[in-house]
Design an enzyme around this catalytic site. Structure first.
Site, PDB file in Angstrom:
ATOM      1  N   ARG A 262       0.964  -1.241   0.055  1.00  0.00           N
ATOM      2  CA  ARG A 262      -0.157  -0.183  -0.013  1.00  0.00           C
ATOM      3  C   ARG A 262       0.761   1.115  -0.089  1.00  0.00           C
ATOM      4  O   ARG A 262       1.748   1.088   0.683  1.00  0.00           O
ATOM      5  CB  ARG A 262      -0.893   0.114   1.238  1.00  0.00           C
ATOM      6  CG  ARG A 262      -2.110  -0.759   1.288  1.00  0.00           C
ATOM      7  CD  ARG A 262      -3.060  -0.223   0.055  1.00  0.00           C
ATOM      8  NE  ARG A 262      -4.351  -1.312   0.267  1.00  0.00           N
ATOM      9  CZ  ARG A 262      -4.473  -2.287  -0.608  1.00  0.00           C
ATOM     10  NH1 ARG A 262      -3.369  -2.828  -1.421  1.00  0.00           N
ATOM     11  NH2 ARG A 262      -5.507  -2.882  -0.584  1.00  0.00           N
TER      12      ARG A 262
ATOM     13  N   GLU B 205      -4.307   7.240  -5.875  1.00  0.00           N
ATOM     14  CA  GLU B 205      -4.157   6.301  -7.120  1.00  0.00           C
ATOM     15  C   GLU B 205      -5.269   6.896  -7.734  1.00  0.00           C
ATOM     16  O   GLU B 205      -6.474   7.078  -7.198  1.00  0.00           O
ATOM     17  CB  GLU B 205      -4.433   4.713  -6.622  1.00  0.00           C
ATOM     18  CG  GLU B 205      -3.035   4.311  -6.025  1.00  0.00           C
ATOM     19  CD  GLU B 205      -3.359   2.889  -5.759  1.00  0.00           C
ATOM     20  OE1 GLU B 205      -3.953   1.991  -6.043  1.00  0.00           O
ATOM     21  OE2 GLU B 205      -2.103   2.326  -5.006  1.00  0.00           O
TER      22      GLU B 205
ATOM     23  N   HIS C  84      -1.223  -0.600  -9.536  1.00  0.00           N
ATOM     24  CA  HIS C  84      -1.806  -1.646  -8.718  1.00  0.00           C
ATOM     25  C   HIS C  84      -2.214  -2.906  -9.369  1.00  0.00           C
ATOM     26  O   HIS C  84      -3.445  -3.162  -9.546  1.00  0.00           O
ATOM     27  CB  HIS C  84      -3.012  -0.896  -8.128  1.00  0.00           C
ATOM     28  CG  HIS C  84      -3.433  -1.420  -6.447  1.00  0.00           C
ATOM     29  ND1 HIS C  84      -3.652  -0.547  -5.458  1.00  0.00           N
ATOM     30  CD2 HIS C  84      -3.360  -2.689  -6.258  1.00  0.00           C
ATOM     31  CE1 HIS C  84      -3.918  -1.245  -4.277  1.00  0.00           C
ATOM     32  NE2 HIS C  84      -3.814  -2.364  -4.824  1.00  0.00           N
TER      33      HIS C  84
HETATM   34  C1  DGY Z   1      -6.037  -6.333  -2.381  1.00  0.00           C
HETATM   35  O1  DGY Z   1      -6.540  -7.406  -2.563  1.00  0.00           O
HETATM   36  O2  DGY Z   1      -5.901  -5.609  -1.249  1.00  0.00           O
HETATM   37  C2  DGY Z   1      -4.892  -5.541  -3.669  1.00  0.00           C
HETATM   38  O3  DGY Z   1      -4.193  -4.523  -3.327  1.00  0.00           O
HETATM   39  C3  DGY Z   1      -5.795  -5.342  -4.720  1.00  0.00           C
HETATM   40  O4  DGY Z   1      -6.051  -6.730  -5.305  1.00  0.00           O
END
Ligand code: DGY
Length: 317
Positions: free
Chosen positions: A234, A262, A281
């Protein structure tokens, strides 16, 4: 059909068909994010929310939905949902653990290789017509994963899957986890040692208030010259402005799949830098993985709509 599900994420037709055969739907299918105000208005009569990482499900949204029975996110991360408010309002939150571990670990290693072997830069070089001289000993030199010490932050399933892959590459592995955890081939260290020793630091810990900007200016400054930061977890884990400064100085390199904001704004300083490889992402972005995530999210949604226990429910604090 009186039960309403608000869907805030674009989904394949067959999935929408399945949902539509069971529930009344209100669907946000724009590529931009739905605003908090509009979502709060939409959810007023709703019984379920099906969302993913792009949609903040805030206190205001949750409190605007008195009939809400379930929030089901197509993601393992839940930092976009106000879990405390959901808990307070008695609304269970479903997520999709386990099924994206391998895809995300692959992406972390892909970014490591892309940065260490300068793959996107070399691709741009050829496309831009730069390849005139032939092979030479000092041309586009990179670094080797087999000679690298890799620091893995977060030794949960994804961190462990990265360790498994890197053992195959012959990397030396060091790691940190909030609660110490034994992982084959990984020497546990404290965070300060990890940042000081690693040639590559890769992030695999959840985004929580405790881990906010865990990779701060001081820790970035402690990284070795030429070291690489990989982030498939993240954006909130990294003090992005400090990272941009370190990258702009040319001292560090990075492979980033996730960002503080994002989509990454076009005017971000990061955009101007050549020593960072971006992906938008995509950690879990393979067909079978996304299918498995959607299936889990639908199972969670159905269970919540009939007020049964969710198969994959986020534990409340
Ligand atoms: C999640 O699942 O948290 C990812 O960042 C997106 O696939």
């Amino acid at each position: 059909m009186s039960e309403l599900v608000v869907v805030t994420v674009p989904l394949p037709e067959p999935v929408l068909g399945w949902l539509g055969s069971r529930y009344a739907l209100k669907i946000w299918d724009q590529t931009t994010q739905i605003s908090e105000d509009l979502l709060a208005e939409w959810v007023q009569p709703a019984h379920g929310i099906l969302c993913s990482v792009g949609t903040p499900v805030t206190k205001k949204v949750i409190e605007a939905a008195p009939a809400l029975r379930v929030i089901s996110t197509i993601s393992v991360g839940t930092d976009h949902i106000d879990l405390a408010s959901a808990h307070h309002c008695g609304v269970p939150v479903g997520f999709t653990p386990d099924v994206l571990v391998d895809s995300t670990a692959d992406m972390a290693v892909a970014l490591m290789l892309a940065v260490t072997r300068r793959v996107p830069e070399a691709d741009r070089f050829i496309r831009n017509g730069g390849w005139h001289a032939g092979w030479s000993t000092g041309f586009f030199l990179g670094t080797d994963l087999s000679r690298a010490t890799v620091g893995i932050i977060g030794l949960g399933p994804t961190g462990q899957a990265v360790a498994t892959r890197l053992r195959g590459f012959g990397s030396q592995l060091i790691g940190w986890n909030r609660t110490p955890r034994v992982v084959e081939g990984v020497e546990l260290t404290d965070l300060e040692t990890l940042f000081g020793r690693a040639d590559i630091v890769t992030l695999h810990t959840a985004s929580t208030p405790d881990t906010y900007q865990l990779v701060n200016a001081a820790r970035l400054a402690a990284m070795r010259d030429g070291a690489i930061l990989i982030n498939t977890a993240r954006g909130a884990l990294v003090e992005e402005s400090a990272l941009a400064r370190e990258l702009a100085s040319g001292r560090l390199r990075a492979g980033l799949d996730v960002f503080a904001e994002e989509p990454l704004p076009q005017d971000s300083l990061l955009m101007q830098l050549d020593n960072v490889v971006f992906t938008p992402h995509l950690g879990s972005a393979t067909g079978p993985t996304r299918q498995a995530m959607i299936e889990r999210a639908l199972e969670n949604l159905s269970a919540g709509m009939t007020e049964e226990a969710l198969p994959w429910q986020v534990k409340s604090e």
